[in-house]
Scaffold this motif. Structure first.
Motif, PDB file in Angstrom:
ATOM      1  N   ASN A  26       0.695  -1.301   0.198  1.00 12.62           N
ATOM      2  CA  ASN A  26      -0.192  -0.041   0.067  1.00 12.62           C
ATOM      3  C   ASN A  26       0.910   1.442  -0.064  1.00 12.62           C
ATOM      4  O   ASN A  26       0.692   2.129  -0.674  1.00 12.62           O
ATOM      5  CB  ASN A  26      -0.817   0.048   1.046  1.00 12.62           C
ATOM      6  N   ALA A  27       1.883   1.273   0.859  1.00 12.84           N
ATOM      7  CA  ALA A  27       2.771   2.397   0.744  1.00 12.84           C
ATOM      8  C   ALA A  27       3.432   2.688  -0.172  1.00 12.84           C
ATOM      9  O   ALA A  27       3.835   3.841  -0.574  1.00 12.84           O
ATOM     10  CB  ALA A  27       3.841   2.259   2.116  1.00 12.84           C
ATOM     11  N   ASP A  28       3.789   1.606  -1.206  1.00 11.27           N
ATOM     12  CA  ASP A  28       4.569   1.839  -2.285  1.00 11.27           C
ATOM     13  C   ASP A  28       5.797   2.680  -2.296  1.00 11.27           C
ATOM     14  O   ASP A  28       6.133   3.638  -3.072  1.00 11.27           O
ATOM     15  CB  ASP A  28       3.498   2.368  -3.545  1.00 11.27           C
ATOM     16  N   GLY A  29       6.664   2.679  -1.195  1.00  5.94           N
ATOM     17  CA  GLY A  29       8.041   3.235  -1.101  1.00  5.94           C
ATOM     18  C   GLY A  29       7.628   4.508  -0.146  1.00  5.94           C
ATOM     19  O   GLY A  29       8.853   4.824   0.193  1.00  5.94           O
ATOM     20  N   ARG A  30       6.571   4.937  -0.117  1.00  2.00           N
ATOM     21  CA  ARG A  30       6.492   6.253   0.656  1.00  2.00           C
ATOM     22  C   ARG A  30       6.582   6.021   2.281  1.00  2.00           C
ATOM     23  O   ARG A  30       6.110   4.953   2.765  1.00  2.00           O
ATOM     24  CB  ARG A  30       5.055   6.893   0.455  1.00  2.00           C
ATOM     25  N   PRO A  31       7.088   6.883   3.068  1.00  3.90           N
ATOM     26  CA  PRO A  31       7.588   6.475   4.422  1.00  3.90           C
ATOM     27  C   PRO A  31       5.885   6.486   5.325  1.00  3.90           C
ATOM     28  O   PRO A  31       5.231   7.303   4.663  1.00  3.90           O
ATOM     29  CB  PRO A  31       8.249   7.928   4.874  1.00  3.90           C
ATOM     30  N   LEU A  32       5.876   5.635   6.077  1.00  4.79           N
ATOM     31  CA  LEU A  32       4.768   5.387   6.951  1.00  4.79           C
ATOM     32  C   LEU A  32       5.039   6.010   8.428  1.00  4.79           C
ATOM     33  O   LEU A  32       6.134   5.944   8.969  1.00  4.79           O
ATOM     34  CB  LEU A  32       4.518   3.809   7.108  1.00  4.79           C
ATOM     35  N   ILE A  33       3.842   6.586   8.556  1.00  3.28           N
ATOM     36  CA  ILE A  33       3.750   7.385  10.029  1.00  3.28           C
ATOM     37  C   ILE A  33       2.848   6.786  10.720  1.00  3.28           C
ATOM     38  O   ILE A  33       1.722   6.686  10.415  1.00  3.28           O
ATOM     39  CB  ILE A  33       3.738   8.774   9.750  1.00  3.28           C
ATOM     40  N   THR A  34       2.998   6.409  12.013  1.00  4.45           N
ATOM     41  CA  THR A  34       2.107   5.710  12.932  1.00  4.45           C
ATOM     42  C   THR A  34       2.318   6.261  14.371  1.00  4.45           C
ATOM     43  O   THR A  34       3.283   6.833  14.659  1.00  4.45           O
ATOM     44  CB  THR A  34       2.135   4.237  12.863  1.00  4.45           C
ATOM     45  N   THR A  35       1.260   5.926  15.228  1.00  5.35           N
ATOM     46  CA  THR A  35       1.338   6.300  16.712  1.00  5.35           C
ATOM     47  C   THR A  35       1.588   4.995  17.444  1.00  5.35           C
ATOM     48  O   THR A  35       1.499   5.198  18.707  1.00  5.35           O
ATOM     49  CB  THR A  35       0.198   7.066  17.114  1.00  5.35           C
ATOM     50  N   CYS A  36       1.843   3.982  16.981  1.00  5.00           N
ATOM     51  CA  CYS A  36       1.822   2.424  17.748  1.00  5.00           C
ATOM     52  C   CYS A  36       3.367   2.095  17.650  1.00  5.00           C
ATOM     53  O   CYS A  36       3.748   1.932  16.379  1.00  5.00           O
ATOM     54  CB  CYS A  36       0.929   1.668  17.196  1.00  5.00           C
ATOM     55  N   ALA A  37       4.036   1.867  18.903  1.00  8.99           N
ATOM     56  CA  ALA A  37       5.435   1.463  18.790  1.00  8.99           C
ATOM     57  C   ALA A  37       5.508   0.130  18.176  1.00  8.99           C
ATOM     58  O   ALA A  37       6.391  -0.244  17.653  1.00  8.99           O
ATOM     59  CB  ALA A  37       5.890   1.521  19.995  1.00  8.99           C
ATOM     60  N   GLY A  38       4.454  -0.654  18.268  1.00  3.84           N
ATOM     61  CA  GLY A  38       4.419  -2.136  17.908  1.00  3.84           C
ATOM     62  C   GLY A  38       4.563  -1.954  16.362  1.00  3.84           C
ATOM     63  O   GLY A  38       4.995  -2.873  15.623  1.00  3.84           O
ATOM     64  N   CYS A  39       3.299  -1.057  15.821  1.00  2.00           N
ATOM     65  CA  CYS A  39       3.379  -1.055  14.545  1.00  2.00           C
ATOM     66  C   CYS A  39       4.800  -0.595  13.741  1.00  2.00           C
ATOM     67  O   CYS A  39       5.135  -1.098  12.805  1.00  2.00           O
ATOM     68  CB  CYS A  39       2.416  -0.150  13.951  1.00  2.00           C
TER      69      CYS A  39
END
Length: 207
Positions: A144-157
């Motif tokens: 889904n991200a296709d190379g784009r950085p992912l940002i999340t608020t979960c340390a596990g993720c």
């Protein structure tokens, strides 16, 4: 920094969860606490489901409401991975995106987000019982991200997805290291637990 004991809850160890969580609630009541601020989406879920009337709000929602400096567009495009434990919490999801835009990032949508977000693969301790199944969910999000950085608020993720594609916790962007210092990469077990213990000891000594 006390564990909300969600892992025990999810694994069906009801008596362990009840004993530990009731201890947390008793301590909060003794100190007159009626509102809990959480940085972890799993803790948020536990306190909302079992907090017995406590008000619960994420620190990111609060930071978004307070406002702050608007930084110029930095030209970087990112995607938000919404933690599945808060898939129905639209205010915290929008707060994450608002904070990123305030920091100058362009937030691009993912095919599965908000209410339809997908698990990073770590949920339910599946990685310990069926690691290949867990990785298939991680790979879906990576695609889904296709190379784009992912940002999340979960340390596990962050840890799970970060093993396969560039992933950062929102707190790392809100509170970057001092100029000239590099961002410290996340620790791996058992160092994660040792770091938590050492931080507890330092805080107790200072307080």
């Amino acid at each position: 920094l006390h564990c909300c004991t969600k892992p025990s809850h999810d694994l069906g160890r009801s008596s362990v969860f009840a004993a530990n969580f009731s201890g947390i609630l008793d301590r909060l009541r003794r100190n007159g606490i009626d509102t809990v601020l959480t940085a972890c989406p799993n803790c948020t879920r536990m306190f909302r489901d079992y907090g017995q009337g406590l008000q619960v709000e994420t620190v990111f929602t609060l930071l978004s409401e307070f406002g702050g400096e608007q930084y110029p567009d930095n030209g970087q495009k990112v995607c938000v991975h919404d933690p599945c434990s808060l898939r129905g919490d639209r205010p915290s999801q929008e707060a994450t995106r608002s904070l990123l835009r305030r920091l100058g990032y362009t937030v691009q949508p993912l095919p599965h987000q908000h209410q339809r977000t997908v698990c990073c693969g770590e949920g339910g301790a599946v990685g310990f019982l069926h690691p290949e199944l867990a990785r298939t969910w991680s790979y879906k999000r990576v695609a889904n991200a296709d190379g784009r950085p992912l940002i999340t608020t979960c340390a596990g993720c962050t840890a799970m997805l970060g093993a396969h594609t560039p992933t950062l916790h929102l707190a790392d962007l809100l509170f970057p290291p001092p100029q000239g210092q590099k961002l410290v990469p996340p620790s791996s077990p058992p160092m994660t637990y040792l770091n938590r213990l050492l931080l507890k000891l330092r805080l107790r000594h200072r307080i």
